[in-house]
Design a protein around this motif. Structure first.
Motif, PDB file in Angstrom:
ATOM      1  N   HIS A   1      40.698  88.054  22.724  1.00 56.50           N
ATOM      2  CA  HIS A   1      39.646  89.187  22.500  1.00 56.50           C
ATOM      3  C   HIS A   1      39.424  89.428  21.161  1.00 56.50           C
ATOM      4  CE1 HIS A   1      43.398  91.846  22.840  1.00 56.50           C
ATOM      5  NE2 HIS A   1      42.760  92.466  21.999  1.00 56.50           N
ATOM      6  N   CYS A   2      40.314  89.030  20.111  1.00 60.72           N
ATOM      7  CA  CYS A   2      40.101  89.241  18.955  1.00 60.72           C
ATOM      8  C   CYS A   2      38.882  88.515  18.417  1.00 60.72           C
ATOM      9  CB  CYS A   2      41.307  88.959  17.965  1.00 60.72           C
ATOM     10  SG  CYS A   2      42.706  90.308  18.608  1.00 60.72           S
ATOM     11  N   VAL A   3      38.802  87.368  19.074  1.00 63.56           N
ATOM     12  CA  VAL A   3      37.773  86.472  18.435  1.00 63.56           C
ATOM     13  C   VAL A   3      36.415  86.491  19.500  1.00 63.56           C
ATOM     14  CG1 VAL A   3      39.185  85.198  16.896  1.00 63.56           C
ATOM     15  CG2 VAL A   3      38.710  84.317  19.449  1.00 63.56           C
ATOM     16  N   ALA A   4      36.651  87.504  20.400  1.00 64.49           N
ATOM     17  CA  ALA A   4      35.428  87.407  21.349  1.00 64.49           C
ATOM     18  C   ALA A   4      33.983  87.284  20.931  1.00 64.49           C
ATOM     19  CB  ALA A   4      35.531  88.783  22.342  1.00 64.49           C
ATOM     20  N   TRP A   5      33.826  88.053  19.730  1.00 64.63           N
ATOM     21  CA  TRP A   5      32.319  87.861  19.288  1.00 64.63           C
ATOM     22  C   TRP A   5      32.032  86.565  18.762  1.00 64.63           C
ATOM     23  CZ3 TRP A   5      28.146  90.767  19.504  1.00 64.63           C
ATOM     24  CH2 TRP A   5      27.153  90.450  18.570  1.00 64.63           C
ATOM     25  N   GLU A   6      32.952  85.980  17.996  1.00 59.46           N
ATOM     26  CA  GLU A   6      32.604  84.771  17.500  1.00 59.46           C
ATOM     27  C   GLU A   6      32.498  83.618  18.746  1.00 59.46           C
ATOM     28  OE1 GLU A   6      34.254  87.007  14.374  1.00 59.46           O
ATOM     29  OE2 GLU A   6      34.928  86.640  16.514  1.00 59.46           O
ATOM     30  N   LEU A   7      33.444  83.858  19.926  1.00 56.04           N
ATOM     31  CA  LEU A   7      33.346  82.903  21.135  1.00 56.04           C
ATOM     32  C   LEU A   7      31.899  83.251  21.701  1.00 56.04           C
ATOM     33  CD1 LEU A   7      36.896  83.197  22.805  1.00 56.04           C
ATOM     34  CD2 LEU A   7      35.837  81.301  21.544  1.00 56.04           C
ATOM     35  N   VAL A   8      31.386  84.303  21.703  1.00 57.70           N
ATOM     36  CA  VAL A   8      30.129  84.551  22.566  1.00 57.70           C
ATOM     37  C   VAL A   8      29.086  84.037  21.761  1.00 57.70           C
ATOM     38  CG1 VAL A   8      28.394  86.148  23.049  1.00 57.70           C
ATOM     39  CG2 VAL A   8      30.752  86.685  23.475  1.00 57.70           C
ATOM     40  N   ASN A   9      29.138  83.777  20.216  1.00 54.00           N
ATOM     41  CA  ASN A   9      28.098  83.173  19.355  1.00 54.00           C
ATOM     42  C   ASN A   9      28.506  81.744  18.941  1.00 54.00           C
ATOM     43  OD1 ASN A   9      26.186  85.658  18.460  1.00 54.00           O
ATOM     44  ND2 ASN A   9      28.254  86.443  18.744  1.00 54.00           N
TER      45      ASN A   9
ATOM     46  N   GLY B   1      31.333  80.190  18.929  1.00 55.21           N
ATOM     47  CA  GLY B   1      32.395  79.523  18.468  1.00 55.21           C
ATOM     48  C   GLY B   1      32.625  79.263  17.008  1.00 55.21           C
ATOM     49  N   ARG B   2      31.459  79.735  16.217  1.00 50.56           N
ATOM     50  CA  ARG B   2      31.394  79.932  14.789  1.00 50.56           C
ATOM     51  C   ARG B   2      32.585  81.047  14.177  1.00 50.56           C
ATOM     52  NH1 ARG B   2      25.844  80.581  12.001  1.00 50.56           N
ATOM     53  NH2 ARG B   2      27.226  80.435  10.130  1.00 50.56           N
ATOM     54  N   CYS B   3      33.116  80.606  13.180  1.00 45.23           N
ATOM     55  CA  CYS B   3      34.246  81.617  12.837  1.00 45.23           C
ATOM     56  C   CYS B   3      34.332  81.693  11.223  1.00 45.23           C
ATOM     57  CB  CYS B   3      35.556  81.468  13.334  1.00 45.23           C
ATOM     58  SG  CYS B   3      36.179  79.641  12.717  1.00 45.23           S
ATOM     59  N   ASP B   4      33.048  81.528  10.931  1.00 36.61           N
ATOM     60  CA  ASP B   4      32.873  81.631   9.439  1.00 36.61           C
ATOM     61  C   ASP B   4      33.018  83.177   8.888  1.00 36.61           C
ATOM     62  OD1 ASP B   4      30.689  82.128  10.480  1.00 36.61           O
ATOM     63  OD2 ASP B   4      29.398  81.398   8.705  1.00 36.61           O
ATOM     64  N   GLY B   5      32.987  84.155   9.752  1.00 37.80           N
ATOM     65  CA  GLY B   5      33.207  85.477   9.492  1.00 37.80           C
ATOM     66  C   GLY B   5      34.676  85.928   9.612  1.00 37.80           C
ATOM     67  N   LEU B   6      35.781  84.974  10.012  1.00 37.40           N
ATOM     68  CA  LEU B   6      37.052  85.116  10.220  1.00 37.40           C
ATOM     69  C   LEU B   6      37.897  85.089   9.052  1.00 37.40           C
ATOM     70  CD1 LEU B   6      37.870  84.026  14.047  1.00 37.40           C
ATOM     71  CD2 LEU B   6      37.391  86.474  13.153  1.00 37.40           C
ATOM     72  N   TRP B   7      38.733  85.828   8.830  1.00 33.44           N
ATOM     73  CA  TRP B   7      39.743  85.590   7.748  1.00 33.44           C
ATOM     74  C   TRP B   7      41.044  86.235   7.909  1.00 33.44           C
ATOM     75  CZ3 TRP B   7      38.461  83.543   2.812  1.00 33.44           C
ATOM     76  CH2 TRP B   7      37.041  83.461   2.829  1.00 33.44           C
ATOM     77  N   LEU B   8      42.107  85.386   7.316  1.00 34.21           N
ATOM     78  CA  LEU B   8      43.508  85.739   7.698  1.00 34.21           C
ATOM     79  C   LEU B   8      44.173  86.001   6.386  1.00 34.21           C
ATOM     80  CD1 LEU B   8      42.675  83.846  10.211  1.00 34.21           C
ATOM     81  CD2 LEU B   8      45.123  83.237  10.130  1.00 34.21           C
TER      82      LEU B   8
ATOM     83  N   ILE C   1      37.137  77.582  15.944  1.00 33.35           N
ATOM     84  CA  ILE C   1      38.038  77.917  17.102  1.00 33.35           C
ATOM     85  C   ILE C   1      38.448  76.726  17.864  1.00 33.35           C
ATOM     86  CG2 ILE C   1      38.203  79.336  18.947  1.00 33.35           C
ATOM     87  CD1 ILE C   1      36.549  81.287  17.705  1.00 33.35           C
ATOM     88  N   GLU C   2      39.612  76.302  17.861  1.00 32.66           N
ATOM     89  CA  GLU C   2      40.018  74.897  18.518  1.00 32.66           C
ATOM     90  C   GLU C   2      39.948  74.974  20.159  1.00 32.66           C
ATOM     91  OE1 GLU C   2      41.778  72.118  15.562  1.00 32.66           O
ATOM     92  OE2 GLU C   2      40.156  72.025  17.127  1.00 32.66           O
TER      93      GLU C   2
ATOM     94  N   TYR D   1      44.533  84.350  24.670  1.00 31.84           N
ATOM     95  CA  TYR D   1      44.779  83.743  23.372  1.00 31.84           C
ATOM     96  C   TYR D   1      43.715  83.076  22.685  1.00 31.84           C
ATOM     97  CZ  TYR D   1      45.173  79.306  25.880  1.00 31.84           C
ATOM     98  OH  TYR D   1      44.829  78.261  26.585  1.00 31.84           O
ATOM     99  N   ALA D   2      43.928  82.625  21.515  1.00 28.93           N
ATOM    100  CA  ALA D   2      42.903  81.730  20.872  1.00 28.93           C
ATOM    101  C   ALA D   2      43.835  81.052  19.702  1.00 28.93           C
ATOM    102  CB  ALA D   2      41.685  82.260  20.231  1.00 28.93           C
ATOM    103  N   VAL D   3      43.328  79.657  19.529  1.00 27.38           N
ATOM    104  CA  VAL D   3      43.886  78.714  18.631  1.00 27.38           C
ATOM    105  C   VAL D   3      42.799  78.555  17.568  1.00 27.38           C
ATOM    106  CG1 VAL D   3      44.886  76.507  18.170  1.00 27.38           C
ATOM    107  CG2 VAL D   3      45.287  77.661  20.308  1.00 27.38           C
ATOM    108  N   LEU D   4      43.231  78.723  16.273  1.00 28.50           N
ATOM    109  CA  LEU D   4      42.313  78.592  15.313  1.00 28.50           C
ATOM    110  C   LEU D   4      42.321  77.591  14.080  1.00 28.50           C
ATOM    111  CD1 LEU D   4      42.139  82.618  14.189  1.00 28.50           C
ATOM    112  CD2 LEU D   4      40.785  81.203  15.890  1.00 28.50           C
TER     113      LEU D   4
END
Length: 255
Positions: A84-92, A94-101, A119-120, A134-137
């Motif tokens: 659920h931490c990447v729910a917005w990215e999955l809905v859109n 799977g692009r994750c260029d807005g995610l940072w660690l 998002i793998e 869960y999600a694998v990045l």
């Protein structure tokens, strides 16, 4: 006696619905999110030795406030977090260029921010808190720090585990620290409705107050191996949470 059991189960479920362990958290100032990578501070508490392999996960693509969760490094370019931490990215798509660690400085490594490449894989979204989450990045580059080893097999009830999370300071919203706490694993029988079978994917973490931002926090066994991820929690005074057992094998591509 049966009525009492239903009442207790109802309290547990109500408590879980009160708080999921990762909500979009508001920043006190936009200056911390208007740059890439984000200018949040991630550190270890003074005088403590904390894991260099956990990170603050910041989702800048969220429609209102940035999502802040915890992620764990399991390979040079692979990290895991709650779905659920990447729910917005999955809905859109799977692009994750807005995610940072964001990783804290350790005795051996400097602090660093690493972007997400894709998002793998991820669990199927579900309204039930007793479903896998869960999600694998795949990261944009190799991390300059060690990954957490992954354990195999069941996690029995009564086992003492350690939860590592990165959460905001209680007073300074832009400051985050890596925290460690010990918890006790239990099954989820008290949370299921009559006639349902307990989920084999989900474990309860008791004696374990969990703060917002801990979603995706790795749960380690006595040998320091990753066994699951925190995905939900009750209010602090209930001192318990839920964890998703890590899927086996993790979909890693660190070539």
């Amino acid at each position: 006696m049966k009525g009492k059991a239903w009442f207790v189960s109802g309290l547990w479920i109500a408590a879980l619905l009160w708080l999921t362990a990762c909500k979009a958290t508001s920043s006190t100032s936009a200056r911390y999110i208007d740059s890439v990578p984000p200018r949040y501070e991630v550190s270890c508490p003074a005088g403590e030795v904390c894991s260099e392999s956990v990170a603050l996960l910041v989702g800048l693509s969220a429609p209102r406030e940035p999502t802040r969760c915890t992620a764990a490094l399991v390979g040079p370019r692979t990290a895991v977090t709650a779905g659920h931490c990447v729910a917005w990215e999955l809905v859109n798509g799977g692009r994750c260029d807005g995610l940072w660690l964001g990783f804290a400085q350790s005795d051996r490594r400097p602090a660093e921010w690493i972007g997400c490449a894709r998002i793998e894989s991820a669990s199927t979204p579900s309204p039930s808190l007793l479903s896998p989450d869960y999600a694998v990045l795949k990261l944009s580059r190799d991390a300059s720090r060690a990954a957490i080893p992954i354990g195999e097999g069941d996690v029995p009830s009564g086992e003492v585990v350690r939860v590592l999370s990165v959460t905001a300071d209680r007073f300074y919203d832009e400051v985050h620290q890596v925290r460690s706490r010990r918890c006790i694993v239990d099954d989820n029988r008290r949370l299921v409705s009559a006639g349902e079978l307990p989920s084999s994917w989900i474990r309860v973490l008791s004696s374990c107050p969990i703060r917002q931002g801990s979603s995706g926090a790795p749960v380690l066994d006595r040998r320091g191996r990753l066994r699951g991820l925190v995905h939900a929690a009750g209010p602090p005074y209930f001192a318990f949470g839920l964890m998703t057992l890590l899927p086996q094998p993790v979909d890693r591509d660190d070539g």
